[in-house]
Enzyme design. Structure first.
Site, PDB file in Angstrom:
ATOM      1  N   LYS A 132       0.805  -1.224   0.000  1.00 17.78           N
ATOM      2  CA  LYS A 132       0.000   0.000   0.000  1.00 17.78           C
ATOM      3  C   LYS A 132       0.838   1.275   0.000  1.00 17.78           C
ATOM      4  O   LYS A 132       0.306   2.369  -0.193  1.00 17.78           O
ATOM      5  CB  LYS A 132      -0.906   0.013   1.240  1.00 17.78           C
ATOM      6  CG  LYS A 132      -1.998  -1.020   1.195  1.00 17.78           C
ATOM      7  CD  LYS A 132      -2.762  -1.087   2.504  1.00 17.78           C
ATOM      8  CE  LYS A 132      -2.045  -1.925   3.522  1.00 17.78           C
ATOM      9  NZ  LYS A 132      -2.002  -3.362   3.175  1.00 17.78           N
TER      10      LYS A 132
ATOM     11  N   GLU B 209       0.241  -7.639   9.308  1.00 15.11           N
ATOM     12  CA  GLU B 209       1.557  -7.413   8.736  1.00 15.11           C
ATOM     13  C   GLU B 209       2.582  -8.109   9.643  1.00 15.11           C
ATOM     14  O   GLU B 209       2.278  -8.426  10.797  1.00 15.11           O
ATOM     15  CB  GLU B 209       1.865  -5.907   8.670  1.00 15.11           C
ATOM     16  CG  GLU B 209       0.915  -5.097   7.802  1.00 15.11           C
ATOM     17  CD  GLU B 209       1.098  -5.338   6.317  1.00 15.11           C
ATOM     18  OE1 GLU B 209       2.126  -5.951   5.927  1.00 15.11           O
ATOM     19  OE2 GLU B 209       0.221  -4.931   5.535  1.00 15.11           O
TER      20      GLU B 209
ATOM     21  N   LYS C 269      -5.598   2.732   3.573  1.00 19.96           N
ATOM     22  CA  LYS C 269      -6.655   2.157   2.745  1.00 19.96           C
ATOM     23  C   LYS C 269      -7.741   3.183   2.434  1.00 19.96           C
ATOM     24  O   LYS C 269      -8.184   3.305   1.286  1.00 19.96           O
ATOM     25  CB  LYS C 269      -7.257   0.938   3.427  1.00 19.96           C
ATOM     26  CG  LYS C 269      -6.318  -0.256   3.488  1.00 19.96           C
ATOM     27  CD  LYS C 269      -6.949  -1.443   4.208  1.00 19.96           C
ATOM     28  CE  LYS C 269      -6.007  -2.642   4.220  1.00 19.96           C
ATOM     29  NZ  LYS C 269      -6.613  -3.827   4.895  1.00 19.96           N
TER      30      LYS C 269
END
Length: 815
Positions: A578, A666, A681
């Protein structure tokens, strides 16, 4: 009567010569034959090397001559019975002694004339034809050896121009007096009208055979080589290339001029006038059909017959206003080159007449430049023309086919196919006959261009994707497993052939242009080279494979910084990382611009919802003209898992540890629990909605104590969770009192975004969200009160890998 020509690969050694003699024997049973042979494979190069070394006073020429002698004597000793060897070896050595004397003279004089070079080069065919003649005679064949220099006469020593009147008369006279079933001739060699030895140029054995065939009105000219005919492309560069069973003279000439090595270009001219068919056959697979070349072809429907290329060329460009509207300018240009015997391969001129460029062999580029600089010295001095420019390291790729005539869209399809794979076109040439479309490209792109075009014009809608995958931990290993599992389905149902050309972890990286075996990818990686992100990109760029896709399965910021370099090389990027899309907005925008500019898909569906089609749904809404008013979402599968499982009697530490072990978080769970991951996000969704926003603009409501947020490593983070268990119990107790569930919610509305832990009441769509599921509510013009809902598993290696897999397939369908 048929004329058969056997090339160097067909007579490379005793074993292959045995095959040649068998073919000759079989065909001579019911007809007379003329047989033309080349030098033993590689011998002509050795002869030219010996001459060059001798002229340079390099005594290594003696070693080169010893290698030539060894090749021929070994061939004699293997082919000829011991009792018959003596006389033959004696004659071969006599010829080799003459060659040695000639080279010694060149060495002493330090000079190699055109005539002497021709004599040296002729020894290859003279020796091979003699050895094959003796071997065939010993095996009982009715055969005669005839020196081609007594029959084929050239008009000069530079360009290959035949005195056909004299040549045909001599061949006819020989034919009238010859009673043998088989006549064997050394190819390549001839004499001038002044009775001096010369050659017909490299590949001239084909020409020898064609001259003989035309002179005797042969039934068929057969070219025997090491491939089963002419192919749709060079099979050494394009593995999917296939033989073309029937082509026309015109197509054969186009393909041979543009690099098809199985036939020498001038070969076709003598037999074309006599309408004599040419057949290309494989010496080592004589039963293969081969390629038939005739005047007309009526049994083929495809518009393109073949794709060919010429490498080692240079582009010569002449520009300037002094060209515009000047009659005779082109005449001066081409006449100057003609007088210097410089062959022009391709020509293109702008309709404005402001520039003209032409392609020549790279070795003639400097000569062409100096010639034109002199020819247009006056115009250049007056600045009416710019000095001549040379562009080296380019190649020509050509589509060839009789059926291309008036077939709409071929040029566009060719150019767009190359453009999608970042193959830059430097020049274009197409004749009015529309039988050849040629483009000039960089030499480094030849293989990619040929394979891309072959895939487009010849293969059954099967597209090959080449993946370069970095990150083979939980997600990456699952992706490789899915690729292997679905290989057959992708080929059969989606017409996609996916191969992994490169793979990397943080320590090692491995590459294989033909695809890494997914059964043993771990072994390939273990034996690989030291890895780093820049080297991985450099290697992928150097491999220059068509339909390349870079796949990032990491959370590494250094790898995210390199995306722009992949996109600028027209390599698609698929990522679950991301960081790039949540970077500063100008960087995010640059990646989007590069993706559009270089037609390189940039897909990151897994950035938000693992395998859920959240970004795709949002993009479809925006593209269809809908306006996004509000987004509410639970976007962290790991946080949803944690708070769904956190109940009385279970410690917060243990739940987070389990989420980490099952691959929901993660590697550093603090990234998830701090809210940074969710903030990224919602930022990505806001940007995809059209909002210009930075990560710092997102309001973050932390639920972790400051001690946990300030830890420096994963171990200390877990210790802090244990120490602060009371803090988490209080959060849970407060929610239970309100009969609510804890959900970490992201929201975007009216240009603002925030993330934080919320109490979700029983009637809310988020209340019953189980396990690690994600949910997104889109409120738009079309969905103002009842939102469009996307819901499903939002974490885990399997679902994330499947999301990446889906993006890879999207690239395959779009590229």
């Amino acid at each position: 009567m048929n004329v058969l020509k056997f090339g160097g690969s067909s007579v490379a050694n005793a074993e292959t010569i045995e095959s040649v003699i068998e073919i000759i024997n079989q065909q001579s049973q019911d007809q007379r034959l003329y047989v033309v042979v080349s030098a033993l494979g590689g011998v002509t190069d050795l002869l030219l090397q010996a001459g060059a070394e001798a002229s340079a006073n390099d005594e290594n020429y003696r070693n080169t001559l010893l290698e030539i002698e060894k090749r021929h004597l070994e061939t004699v000793k293997t082919l000829i019975p011991v009792l018959s060897q003596s006389a033959i070896i004696s004659k071969v050595k006599a010829k080799l002694n003459s060659l040695e004397s000639l080279c010694e003279g060149v060495f002493l004089l330090s000079e190699l004339s055109v005539k002497t070079a021709a004599v040296i080069a002729s020894f290859g065919e003279i020796l091979s034809s003699y050895i094959i003649y003796e071997a065939a005679k010993i095996r009982g064949l009715d055969i005669i050896l005839k020196d081609s220099r007594e029959l084929i006469i050239k008009t000069n020593n530079t360009k290959v121009t035949i005195d056909y009147n004299e040549t045909n008369q001599r061949i006819k006279q020989f034919a009238d007096n010859n009673t043998h079933k088989i006549s064997i001739f050394p190819g390549f060699i001839a004499k001038t009208q002044e009775d001096e030895p010369t050659t017909l140029g490299r590949g001239g054995s084909d020409f020898t055979a064609a001259i003989l065939a035309a002179a005797i009105n042969a039934k068929e000219l057969q070219i025997w080589t090491d491939v089963s005919g002419m192919y749709t492309a060079n099979p050494k560069l394009v593995k999917q290339a296939k033989p073309v069973y029937h082509i026309s003279y015109q197509e054969a000439m186009e393909l041979s001029h543009f690099g098809a090595k199985v036939i020498y270009p001038p070969t076709i001219h003598p037999v074309l006038e006599k309408n004599i068919p040419i057949v290309i056959k494989n010496t080592f697979k004589p039963l293969d059909q081969g390629t038939l070349i005739t005047r007309n072809v009526t049994d083929r429907k495809k518009p393109v017959t073949g794709i060919s290329h010429i490498d080692s060329i240079a582009i010569i460009s002449l520009e300037g206003s002094g060209m515009v509207g000047i009659p005779g300018f082109s005449k001066r240009l081409f006449e100057a080159l003609f007088l210097e015997n410089i062959n022009v391969i391709l020509i293109t001129q702008a309709s404005s007449e402001h520039s003209i460029c032409l392609a020549v062999e790279a070795v003639e580029a400097e000569k062409a430049k100096s010639t034109l600089d002199v020819a247009f010295e006056f115009e250049i001095s007056k600045h009416k023309l710019d000095p001549v420019k040379i562009e080296n390291n380019v190649a020509i790729v050509a589509l060839v086919g009789d059926n291309m005539y008036h077939h709409q869209g071929l040029s566009g399809k060719m150019f767009s196919t190359l453009g999608k794979n970042n193959v830059n076109i430097r020049a274009i040439a197409q004749g009015a006959s529309e039988k050849n479309i040629s483009v000039v490209i960089e030499e480094k792109d030849i293989k990619k261009a040929l394979n891309t075009l072959h895939e487009q014009f010849f293969e059954v809608k099967t597209k090959q994707l080449n993946l370069f995958i970095t990150g083979v931990g939980n997600v990456g290993s699952k992706l490789l497993e899915q690729l292997q599992q679905q290989d057959k389905y992708l080929k059969d149902k989606l017409r996609l052939k996916i191969r992994v050309a490169g793979v990397s972890n943080s320590r090692k990286m491995a590459f294989n242009e033909n695809g890494i075996d997914l059964n043993i990818w771990q072994k390939a990686l273990t034996n690989g080279e030291k890895a780093d992100a820049v080297s991985f990109f450099t290697k992928a760029k150097e491999m220059n494979l068509r339909n390349s896709i870079f796949v990032d399965n990491t959370a590494n910021p250094d790898i995210a910084k390199i995306y722009k370099h992949y996109l600028a090389e027209s390599m698609a990027v698929v990522t679950c990382n991301k960081i790039a899309c949540a970077d500063e907005y100008p960087n995010y925008e640059e990646l989007q611009d590069l993706s559009r500019k270089f037609n390189a898909p940039f897909l990151y569906e897994t950035n938000v919802g693992a395998g859920l089609p959240i970004i795709d749904t949002l993009n479809n809404l925006v593209a269809s003209g809908d306006n996004i008013h509000k987004i509410q979402a639970v976007l962290s599968g790991s946080l949803n898992f944690v708070f769904n499982k956190y109940t009385k009697g279970v410690t917060f530490h243990d739940i987070v540890k389990k989420a980490q072990e099952e691959g929901y978080t993660e590697p550093d769970p603090k990234i998830d629990l701090s809210g940074v991951d969710v903030a990224r996000k919602i930022l990505i969704l806001a940007r995809e909605s059209g909002q210009v926003m930075e990560l710092s603009n997102i309001e973050k409501e932390a639920f972790l104590p400051s001690e946990s947020l300030e830890t420096k490593n994963v171990e200390d983070f877990f210790i802090s969770l244990t120490k602060n268990e009371k803090h988490f119990e209080e959060i849970l107790e407060e929610a239970n009192k309100k009969d609510c569930r804890l959900k970490y919610v992201a929201q975007y509305e009216n240009g603002k975004a925030k993330v934080g832990l919320q109490h979700i009441p029983i009637n809310h769509p988020f209340y019953n969200l189980e396990g690690s599921d994600n949910i997104v509510l889109f409120y738009t013009d079309r969905y103002p009160k009842q939102p469009l809902i996307v819901k499903g598993a939002g974490a885990g290696a399997d679902v994330t890998a499947s999301g990446i897999f889906a993006d890879i397939i999207r690239v395959g369908k779009s590229k």
